[in-house]
Write a protein that holds these residues in place. Structure first.
Motif, PDB file in Angstrom:
ATOM      1  N   LEU A   1      57.307 107.510 -15.104  1.00 46.01           N
ATOM      2  CA  LEU A   1      56.501 106.310 -14.948  1.00 46.01           C
ATOM      3  C   LEU A   1      55.053 106.715 -14.732  1.00 46.01           C
ATOM      4  N   LYS A   2      54.164 105.756 -14.908  1.00 49.49           N
ATOM      5  CA  LYS A   2      52.756 105.950 -14.558  1.00 49.49           C
ATOM      6  C   LYS A   2      52.434 104.948 -13.468  1.00 49.49           C
ATOM      7  N   ASP A   3      51.735 105.422 -12.434  1.00 50.25           N
ATOM      8  CA  ASP A   3      51.336 104.517 -11.365  1.00 50.25           C
ATOM      9  C   ASP A   3      50.082 103.742 -11.787  1.00 50.25           C
ATOM     10  N   LYS A   4      49.592 102.892 -10.913  1.00 51.89           N
ATOM     11  CA  LYS A   4      48.445 102.039 -11.256  1.00 51.89           C
ATOM     12  C   LYS A   4      47.161 102.821 -11.514  1.00 51.89           C
ATOM     13  N   TYR A   5      47.148 104.099 -11.133  1.00 54.60           N
ATOM     14  CA  TYR A   5      45.980 104.942 -11.370  1.00 54.60           C
ATOM     15  C   TYR A   5      46.114 105.770 -12.651  1.00 54.60           C
ATOM     16  N   GLY A   6      47.293 105.704 -13.293  1.00 48.54           N
ATOM     17  CA  GLY A   6      47.516 106.459 -14.516  1.00 48.54           C
ATOM     18  C   GLY A   6      48.166 107.815 -14.309  1.00 48.54           C
ATOM     19  N   LEU A   7      48.521 108.136 -13.057  1.00 46.45           N
ATOM     20  CA  LEU A   7      49.186 109.402 -12.768  1.00 46.45           C
ATOM     21  C   LEU A   7      50.661 109.308 -13.139  1.00 46.45           C
ATOM     22  N   SER A   8      51.161 110.311 -13.824  1.00 44.57           N
ATOM     23  CA  SER A   8      52.564 110.340 -14.239  1.00 44.57           C
ATOM     24  C   SER A   8      53.450 110.896 -13.128  1.00 44.57           C
ATOM     25  N   TRP A   9      54.606 110.289 -12.987  1.00 47.71           N
ATOM     26  CA  TRP A   9      55.611 110.689 -12.006  1.00 47.71           C
ATOM     27  C   TRP A   9      56.949 110.839 -12.712  1.00 47.71           C
ATOM     28  N   GLN A  10      57.758 111.752 -12.230  1.00 47.64           N
ATOM     29  CA  GLN A  10      59.153 111.877 -12.643  1.00 47.64           C
ATOM     30  C   GLN A  10      59.989 111.600 -11.402  1.00 47.64           C
ATOM     31  N   ILE A  11      60.728 110.506 -11.420  1.00 45.92           N
ATOM     32  CA  ILE A  11      61.571 110.124 -10.290  1.00 45.92           C
ATOM     33  C   ILE A  11      63.008 110.432 -10.695  1.00 45.92           C
ATOM     34  N   ILE A  12      63.542 111.511 -10.142  1.00 44.58           N
ATOM     35  CA  ILE A  12      64.826 112.060 -10.570  1.00 44.58           C
ATOM     36  C   ILE A  12      65.793 112.112  -9.395  1.00 44.58           C
ATOM     37  N   SER A  13      67.055 111.905  -9.673  1.00 49.92           N
ATOM     38  CA  SER A  13      68.106 112.031  -8.664  1.00 49.92           C
ATOM     39  C   SER A  13      68.615 113.468  -8.631  1.00 49.92           C
ATOM     40  N   THR A  14      68.881 113.989  -7.447  1.00 44.29           N
ATOM     41  CA  THR A  14      69.457 115.331  -7.344  1.00 44.29           C
ATOM     42  C   THR A  14      70.790 115.407  -8.075  1.00 44.29           C
ATOM     43  N   VAL A  15      71.464 114.262  -8.210  1.00 40.96           N
ATOM     44  CA  VAL A  15      72.738 114.214  -8.941  1.00 40.96           C
ATOM     45  C   VAL A  15      72.541 114.694 -10.377  1.00 40.96           C
ATOM     46  N   LEU A  16      71.439 114.311 -10.995  1.00 39.44           N
ATOM     47  CA  LEU A  16      71.182 114.701 -12.381  1.00 39.44           C
ATOM     48  C   LEU A  16      71.187 116.213 -12.529  1.00 39.44           C
ATOM     49  N   GLY A  17      70.448 116.902 -11.690  1.00 35.96           N
ATOM     50  CA  GLY A  17      70.388 118.359 -11.758  1.00 35.96           C
ATOM     51  C   GLY A  17      71.743 119.011 -11.565  1.00 35.96           C
TER      52      GLY A  17
END
Length: 110
Positions: free
Chosen positions: A58-74
């Motif tokens: 996702l991108k926040d309101k400032y344009g910074l990209s984030w990866q929001i991941i669950s430890t389950v995925l790894g």
């Protein structure tokens, strides 16, 4: 070229993409969440005023990209059975926000 650091117990990964990269998706913050509740909360708060994308990005309101991941995925992607990890990857590629229950279902599918 890469490093990790912690802020209040949260591990961050930093990669040096070189001087050709400015404030783009090449710079992102990776958040490894322990619960679906944490994924849901961060997903909604950080994307408010920004843009939701695929595969936990996702991108926040400032344009910074984030990866929001669950430890389950790894954990599921590291399974020794390549078919299980392949099903998990295919499920994840269909998601915007990461859904731990759907990943687990893909993993357990026979």
């Amino acid at each position: 070229m890469s490093m990790t650091f912690q802020i209040e117990g949260q591990v961050f990964y930093a990669l040096n993409g070189g001087p050709a990269f400015t404030f783009t998706p090449a710079i992102s913050l990776f958040v490894n969440c322990e619960s679906q509740q944490e994924v849901d909360e961060l997903w909604e708060k950080l994307s408010a005023g920004g843009k939701k994308d695929r595969c936990g990005w996702l991108k926040d309101k400032y344009g910074l990209s984030w990866q929001i991941i669950s430890t389950v995925l790894g954990k599921l992607l590291q399974d020794k059975d390549p078919e299980k990890s392949k099903r998990v990857m295919q499920a994840m590629l269909q998601m915007d926000k990461i859904e731990s229950n759907a990943l687990q279902q893909a993993y357990e599918q026979k």
